[in-house]
Design a protein around this motif. Structure first.
Motif, PDB file in Angstrom:
ATOM      1  N   ILE A 321      42.673 -34.606  10.459  1.00 38.66           N
ATOM      2  CA  ILE A 321      43.139 -33.309   9.964  1.00 38.66           C
ATOM      3  C   ILE A 321      42.323 -32.172  10.574  1.00 38.66           C
ATOM      4  CG2 ILE A 321      43.417 -31.895   7.896  1.00 38.66           C
ATOM      5  CD1 ILE A 321      43.917 -34.493   6.336  1.00 38.66           C
ATOM      6  N   ALA A 322      40.995 -32.339  10.628  1.00 39.94           N
ATOM      7  CA  ALA A 322      40.140 -31.310  11.226  1.00 39.94           C
ATOM      8  C   ALA A 322      40.446 -31.136  12.707  1.00 39.94           C
ATOM      9  CB  ALA A 322      38.666 -31.678  11.026  1.00 39.94           C
ATOM     10  N   LEU A 323      40.726 -32.241  13.399  1.00 42.86           N
ATOM     11  CA  LEU A 323      41.054 -32.155  14.819  1.00 42.86           C
ATOM     12  C   LEU A 323      42.359 -31.384  15.029  1.00 42.86           C
ATOM     13  CD1 LEU A 323      40.287 -33.086  17.701  1.00 42.86           C
ATOM     14  CD2 LEU A 323      41.667 -35.133  17.308  1.00 42.86           C
ATOM     15  N   PHE A 324      43.328 -31.594  14.166  1.00 40.83           N
ATOM     16  CA  PHE A 324      44.593 -30.875  14.293  1.00 40.83           C
ATOM     17  C   PHE A 324      44.391 -29.382  14.041  1.00 40.83           C
ATOM     18  CE2 PHE A 324      48.496 -29.036  12.726  1.00 40.83           C
ATOM     19  CZ  PHE A 324      49.440 -29.522  13.613  1.00 40.83           C
ATOM     20  N   VAL A 325      43.641 -29.038  13.016  1.00 39.54           N
ATOM     21  CA  VAL A 325      43.388 -27.618  12.714  1.00 39.54           C
ATOM     22  C   VAL A 325      42.680 -26.943  13.880  1.00 39.54           C
ATOM     23  CG1 VAL A 325      42.146 -26.034  11.192  1.00 39.54           C
ATOM     24  CG2 VAL A 325      43.401 -27.974  10.221  1.00 39.54           C
ATOM     25  N   ALA A 326      41.684 -27.632  14.458  1.00 37.75           N
ATOM     26  CA  ALA A 326      40.970 -27.067  15.607  1.00 37.75           C
ATOM     27  C   ALA A 326      41.924 -26.842  16.774  1.00 37.75           C
ATOM     28  CB  ALA A 326      39.832 -27.995  16.019  1.00 37.75           C
ATOM     29  N   GLY A 327      42.835 -27.777  17.005  1.00 35.39           N
ATOM     30  CA  GLY A 327      43.804 -27.609  18.077  1.00 35.39           C
ATOM     31  C   GLY A 327      44.730 -26.439  17.833  1.00 35.39           C
ATOM     32  N   ALA A 328      45.187 -26.271  16.581  1.00 39.61           N
ATOM     33  CA  ALA A 328      46.069 -25.139  16.258  1.00 39.61           C
ATOM     34  C   ALA A 328      45.356 -23.813  16.469  1.00 39.61           C
ATOM     35  CB  ALA A 328      46.559 -25.264  14.815  1.00 39.61           C
ATOM     36  N   VAL A 329      44.077 -23.736  16.120  1.00 41.82           N
ATOM     37  CA  VAL A 329      43.303 -22.502  16.315  1.00 41.82           C
ATOM     38  C   VAL A 329      43.181 -22.182  17.804  1.00 41.82           C
ATOM     39  CG1 VAL A 329      41.012 -21.462  16.056  1.00 41.82           C
ATOM     40  CG2 VAL A 329      42.053 -22.691  14.143  1.00 41.82           C
ATOM     41  N   VAL A 345      45.196 -25.513  26.675  1.00 44.35           N
ATOM     42  CA  VAL A 345      45.223 -26.923  27.072  1.00 44.35           C
ATOM     43  C   VAL A 345      44.410 -27.775  26.100  1.00 44.35           C
ATOM     44  CG1 VAL A 345      44.583 -28.561  28.871  1.00 44.35           C
ATOM     45  CG2 VAL A 345      45.615 -26.367  29.498  1.00 44.35           C
ATOM     46  N   ALA A 346      43.200 -27.300  25.775  1.00 50.24           N
ATOM     47  CA  ALA A 346      42.355 -28.051  24.839  1.00 50.24           C
ATOM     48  C   ALA A 346      43.009 -28.153  23.468  1.00 50.24           C
ATOM     49  CB  ALA A 346      40.987 -27.388  24.728  1.00 50.24           C
ATOM     50  N   GLY A 347      43.638 -27.067  23.044  1.00 48.53           N
ATOM     51  CA  GLY A 347      44.311 -27.092  21.742  1.00 48.53           C
ATOM     52  C   GLY A 347      45.465 -28.068  21.712  1.00 48.53           C
ATOM     53  N   ALA A 348      46.268 -28.073  22.788  1.00 48.70           N
ATOM     54  CA  ALA A 348      47.391 -29.013  22.845  1.00 48.70           C
ATOM     55  C   ALA A 348      46.907 -30.458  22.825  1.00 48.70           C
ATOM     56  CB  ALA A 348      48.219 -28.740  24.099  1.00 48.70           C
ATOM     57  N   LEU A 349      45.817 -30.740  23.536  1.00 48.61           N
ATOM     58  CA  LEU A 349      45.271 -32.101  23.539  1.00 48.61           C
ATOM     59  C   LEU A 349      44.746 -32.487  22.158  1.00 48.61           C
ATOM     60  CD1 LEU A 349      43.370 -32.118  26.970  1.00 48.61           C
ATOM     61  CD2 LEU A 349      45.518 -33.264  26.402  1.00 48.61           C
ATOM     62  N   CYS A 350      44.115 -31.543  21.477  1.00 49.28           N
ATOM     63  CA  CYS A 350      43.601 -31.828  20.124  1.00 49.28           C
ATOM     64  C   CYS A 350      44.748 -32.119  19.156  1.00 49.28           C
ATOM     65  CB  CYS A 350      42.774 -30.658  19.619  1.00 49.28           C
ATOM     66  SG  CYS A 350      41.170 -30.468  20.422  1.00 49.28           S
TER      67      CYS A 350
END
Length: 502
Positions: A321-329, A345-350
């Motif tokens: 869940i934290a990884l998804f939130v970080a990617g969305a940010v 790019v980093a967000g999409a990968l997260c």
């Protein structure tokens, strides 16, 4: 004398030949009886005799009795429910699993197996009437196994769905992994590990019971004869009598909670894919045209349901869940502060990584086994399809929604609310005379930015969402110190911009 001697020798040879024929015939008739039940035609005297039923472990004569029915497929929604029931058992309690299943998800069966091995109370599996595949692993994790008349247990080799929906065998690495899991589970409860392995791997041979090349499935009589089951019972009352315990006056029969039933539905692969797509689409639409919050609320609701369902079934932890939130940010940073590329790019990968990890159980199943079993490729495919569908739907929504009355209202109302709190560009409101002017976008409009009109840079808002820098635009409205523009060639009637004069 010579004639009589030759005749005697002939008679003797004939007698010897007749004796040999009779001996061979006798051996040929006896051979089937000697090799009955023997793989490879070996003599019966060399086959080990079945050891007979195992002695029952001590069964508590008092304490709480719980009966749980396991019917149908073993899925992810079943594992948290059974884990909760097993954890509630205390010393001296008796838990009976009334099982009738043809199998299901291996990761769910492994979670149930782990919970049963940690149980404090006594656990009984009543095979009524079958425990196939994942059901066999669950049965082996119980302290005692009871079989109903006509029961079957075994056939636990893992399979995967191939092209066309048919079942296909998995890689040797997966078979080896499950063979060891079955053996370790059987031996943990004092059962023969080779019989458990033969249920997974057709190459495992059990002398006197199963021959090489055939996957082992035991019927009830064989399970009793070979010490895999302890008792036979055709009804619940017979089961308690066979366990040496009087039928209890009260039996707890727990049911899955609302959250567990909901998680069972939300974690279904097909519905999970829909939740992923709608969730990401809602967030993207809000980032594309911020302000009204409707799409954001829908997106967050779908994503919350997705992660809630997979969190309850022990697939998605707080890390995912934290990884998804970080990617969305990071994706939001790229949208509102464009030009860096790396955050996007980093967000999409997260985001993709979080969704993939939420679909598989790498805590119990190694990565290489998950890959060869097809679970990891299916997760990758599911997330890829959802991302592709999200992108396609976002493009369609961005093009079609502003052409509808509701879509235009959402885009423009949100934008006007967004600029009302800001200071007008250049300290003065844009005059109404700008309506109809043609200029060019000086920056990307996402949907706000700057345009050049009469050689001056003016704060502007795109009516239809994103407009790339350099695109020719027409002013269709002047609101709150900035102009609202429409890209020329957008497919709408440019003369419609005159509506701003009314």
């Amino acid at each position: 004398m010579l004639g009589r001697s030759a005749a005697g020798r002939a008679i003797a040879l004939l007698a010897l030949a007749a004796a040999m024929i009779l001996c061979r015939a006798a051996r040929g008739e006896a051979q089937p009886a000697a090799s009955a039940g023997e793989p490879g035609g070996r003599a019966a005297e060399h086959a080990p005799a079945p050891p007979g039923p195992r002695p029952l472990p001590p069964i508590p004569g008092a304490g709480r009795v719980t009966v749980v029915a396991i019917a149908g497929a073993v899925d992810l929604g079943l594992s948290p429910f059974l884990a909760r029931v097993v954890a509630a058992q205390g010393e001296g309690d008796l838990l009976v699993l009334d099982i009738n299943t043809l199998g299901g998800r291996v990761d769910a069966a492994l979670a149930i197996r782990d919970a049963l091995l940690r149980a404090r109370g006594r656990t009984i599996c009543w095979v009524n009437p079958r425990a196939i595949s994942a059901g066999a692993l669950i049965a082996l994790a119980c302290d005692a196994i009871a079989v109903a008349p006509g029961a079957t247990i075994g056939a636990a080799t893992p399979v995967q769905i191939g092209e066309g929906g048919g079942m296909q065998p998995v890689a040797e690495k997966v078979v080896s992994y499950m063979r060891k899991e079955m053996r370790a589970t059987a031996e943990a409860k004092g059962r023969r590990g080779d019989i458990a392995e033969a249920m997974v791997d057709a190459d495992v041979e059990v002398p006197g019971l199963d021959e090489k090349g055939k996957l082992l499935t035991l019927d009830g009589a064989q399970a009793l004869a070979w010490g895999f089951a302890e008792v036979q019972a055709g009804s619940e009352a017979e089961l308690f009598r066979a366990l040496g315990r009087a039928p209890p006056g009260e039996i707890a029969r727990p049911r899955p909670s609302v959250a567990e039933e909901l998680a069972r539905f939300l974690s279904d692969p097909a519905f999970a894919g829909i939740l992923m797509t709608l969730g990401m689409l809602g967030v993207l639409l809000e980032l594309y045209s911020p302000g009204h919050g409707v799409s954001l609320a829908v997106g967050f609701t779908c994503l919350a349901l997705f992660f809630f369902g997979h969190h309850v079934v022990k697939l998605a932890g707080w890390e995912e869940i934290a990884l998804f939130v970080a990617g969305a940010v990071l994706i939001a940073v790229e949208i509102f502060v464009p030009g860096h590329v790396a955050p996007g790019v980093a967000g999409a990968l997260c985001v993709a990584g979080a969704l993939i990890l939420a679909l598989i159980d790498l805590e119990r199943v190694p990565v290489d086994v998950a890959w060869h079993a097809g679970w990891l490729p299916r997760a990758l495919a599911s997330v890829s399809v959802s991302l592709a569908a999200t992108a396609a739907l976002a493009v369609v929504a961005a093009r079609l929604a502003p052409r509808t009355r509701l879509g235009r209202r959402l885009v423009l109302d949100a934008a006007i609310r967004g600029v009302a709190v800001g200071a007008p560009s250049g300290g003065a409101a844009a005059p109404a005379s700008r309506v109809g002017q043609i200029g060019a976008a000086a920056t990307d409009l996402r949907p706000s930015g700057k345009v050049v009109l009469d050689g001056r840079r003016v704060e502007a808002l795109s009516e239809l969402g994103y407009v790339e820098a350099g695109t020719r635009v027409r002013v269709i409205r002047a609101d709150a110190g900035r102009v609202v523009v429409r890209a020329l060639g957008s497919g709408m009637d440019d003369n419609a911009g005159e509506e701003g004069r009314a």
